[in-house]
Write a protein that holds these residues in place. Structure first.
Motif, PDB file in Angstrom:
ATOM      1  N   VAL A 164       0.831  -1.206   0.000  1.00 23.36           N
ATOM      2  CA  VAL A 164       0.000   0.000   0.000  1.00 23.36           C
ATOM      3  C   VAL A 164       0.864   1.254   0.000  1.00 23.36           C
ATOM      4  CG1 VAL A 164      -1.579   1.366   1.426  1.00 23.36           C
ATOM      5  CG2 VAL A 164      -2.042  -1.064   1.018  1.00 23.36           C
ATOM      6  N   ASN A 165       1.859   1.291   0.867  1.00 20.20           N
ATOM      7  CA  ASN A 165       2.676   2.500   0.956  1.00 20.20           C
ATOM      8  C   ASN A 165       3.601   2.670  -0.238  1.00 20.20           C
ATOM      9  OD1 ASN A 165       1.992   3.915   3.523  1.00 20.20           O
ATOM     10  ND2 ASN A 165       2.397   1.888   4.361  1.00 20.20           N
ATOM     11  N   ALA A 166       4.052   1.580  -0.825  1.00 21.37           N
ATOM     12  CA  ALA A 166       4.829   1.694  -2.057  1.00 21.37           C
ATOM     13  C   ALA A 166       3.955   2.258  -3.182  1.00 21.37           C
ATOM     14  CB  ALA A 166       5.395   0.332  -2.453  1.00 21.37           C
ATOM     15  N   ALA A 167       2.690   1.834  -3.233  1.00 19.76           N
ATOM     16  CA  ALA A 167       1.778   2.366  -4.254  1.00 19.76           C
ATOM     17  C   ALA A 167       1.551   3.863  -4.063  1.00 19.76           C
ATOM     18  CB  ALA A 167       0.450   1.612  -4.202  1.00 19.76           C
ATOM     19  N   LEU A 168       1.398   4.304  -2.822  1.00 18.46           N
ATOM     20  CA  LEU A 168       1.260   5.735  -2.563  1.00 18.46           C
ATOM     21  C   LEU A 168       2.504   6.491  -3.007  1.00 18.46           C
ATOM     22  CD1 LEU A 168      -0.346   5.776   1.015  1.00 18.46           C
ATOM     23  CD2 LEU A 168      -1.469   6.379  -1.133  1.00 18.46           C
TER      24      LEU A 168
END
Length: 409
Positions: A86-90
């Motif tokens: 999730v945070n890599a996608a953000l």
């Protein structure tokens, strides 16, 4: 801390449930939908020094700020793979926004180790509370009746503009007069001041201003000693019984900062493909997309990013496996995790640096996205907990039979 076989059995199965995998896919899709909006904001104002409050509200509305937060505090209490993805996608949209998300999620997990009274104060009005902090021991505390008076200066307070509560590292004289007791204090954000001093080349919009505290009273229930936190047997464990709360302290906090590097590196790969499309290389008179050297550079950059991601996933799986089994990581593995995290973000930086140089003269412009992403990755690599050389030295000493020089493992 090791647990009995009975205690381990209580926390099986070892695999993440199908429900959690489904929730991961849902949250990942939300992050992916937000990423283009975040990228557009960053491009419109590349000199922004903080993430705007409405962006934090969007993250909350998408349920992206409570991934590691204990369920007793209204969180989702998911897993570290979900956290990574999730945070890599953000970060593919905006690494500074992803950094905010990582800091907020990590600190929400961390305060789950504090006594019930402290957690009730933080989350008494609901789960959507941003906890900022600087965990390094920089504060001086004086024991007083019922607690301490804390003063100090803490630089790099990422997310302080959005914080309701703050965690700050500090120390006070040992009661027996022999040395000092170090640990972490929790304060409401209204008790601290933030200086307007964040002017940075990388992670520019993280608003990581310095925090100042002057003789603020901190009650006993808002302090936990560093040794207690590191032991895994903390006051909050009775309240928060889920497996994720048993993740080893320092390895988890190191891992917490790596996802933005993966997303930034992925974004640089995508930006490079767009950058060279139709570009003719000066003095060679050949399309850059047709040049064999470009093919090699692009493939190597992809391989470096893949290496970084594999190291991140190995760390996540190790943290999850040991926590699910009710175990703590032994010192050699803790040092290896620190090194894995450092190498992971370094590989992402190396990938981006290589293709940034291949963009040619146009890369020096302020508007060049790969250049901005490279600066973000440099900032991540310069953080104390992801710095490569100290991690190499610590792991090497342990491999050679020497004690590490740093307690932050």
């Amino acid at each position: 801390m090791r647990h009995s076989r009975l205690e381990r059995a209580r926390h099986r199965p070892r695999r993440v449930s199908r429900g959690r995998v489904s929730r991961r896919a849902e949250l990942l899709e939300r992050a992916r939908q937000l990423a283009p909006k975040l990228a557009a904001r960053a491009a419109a104002d590349p000199w922004a020094r903080r993430v705007e409050p409405d962006v934090i509200d969007e993250l909350r509305g998408a349920d992206l700020m409570t991934i590691g937060q204990p369920s007793a505090n209204g969180g989702q209490e998911l897993d570290w793979i979900t956290y990574l993805e999730v945070n890599a996608a953000l970060a593919e949209g905006c690494p500074s926004t992803a950094w905010h998300s990582c800091v907020g999620n990590a600190h929400a997990w961390l305060v789950g180790h504090w006594p019930d009274e402290c957690q009730a104060e933080i989350y008494g009005d609901g789960p959507d509370v941003y906890v900022a902090g600087v965990l390094v021991d920089r504060g001086d505390a004086t024991p007083v009746d019922g607690g301490w008076r804390l003063s100090g200066f803490w630089p790099f307070g990422s997310g302080i503009d959005h914080a309701g509560w703050v965690i700050l590292g500090g120390h006070f004289p040992s009661p027996d007069g022999d040395g000092q007791v170090s640990g972490m204090f929790v304060l409401p954000a209204s008790d601290v001041s933030a200086l307007d001093d964040w002017h940075a080349n990388g992670l520019r919009a993280t608003g990581s201003s310095s925090i100042v505290v002057d003789e603020v009273f901190v009650p006993e229930h808002r302090f936990v000693a560093g040794e207690v936190l590191a032991s895994g047997d903390t006051p909050g464990m009775a309240r928060n019984t889920g497996w994720i709360q048993r993740s080893s302290l320092m390895p988890t906090l190191a891992y917490a900062l790596v996802p933005p590097a993966l997303g930034a590196a992925r974004a640089s790969l995508a930006a490079f493909a767009e950058e060279v499309d139709g570009k003719v290389i000066s003095h060679v008179d050949v399309l850059q997309t047709d040049w064999p050297l470009t093919h090699r550079q692009f493939a190597e950059a992809h391989a470096l990013v893949d290496q970084g991601e594999l190291l991140m996933r190995r760390t996540a799986e190790l943290l999850m496996e040991t926590a699910l089994n009710g175990e703590s990581l032994e010192l050699p593995l803790r040092a290896r995790v620190r090194l894995d995290c450092a190498y992971a973000v370094r590989r992402c930086l190396e990938a981006t640096q290589s293709i940034y140089l291949a963009t040619g003269g146009r890369g020096v412009r302020d508007s060049n996205r790969i250049g901005r992403l490279q600066a973000d990755l440099q900032a991540i690599n310069m953080h104390a907990i992801t710095a490569l050389d100290p991690a190499l030295e610590a792991y090497g000493r342990i491999l050679m039979g020497h004690p590490p020089r740093t307690p932050r493992l």
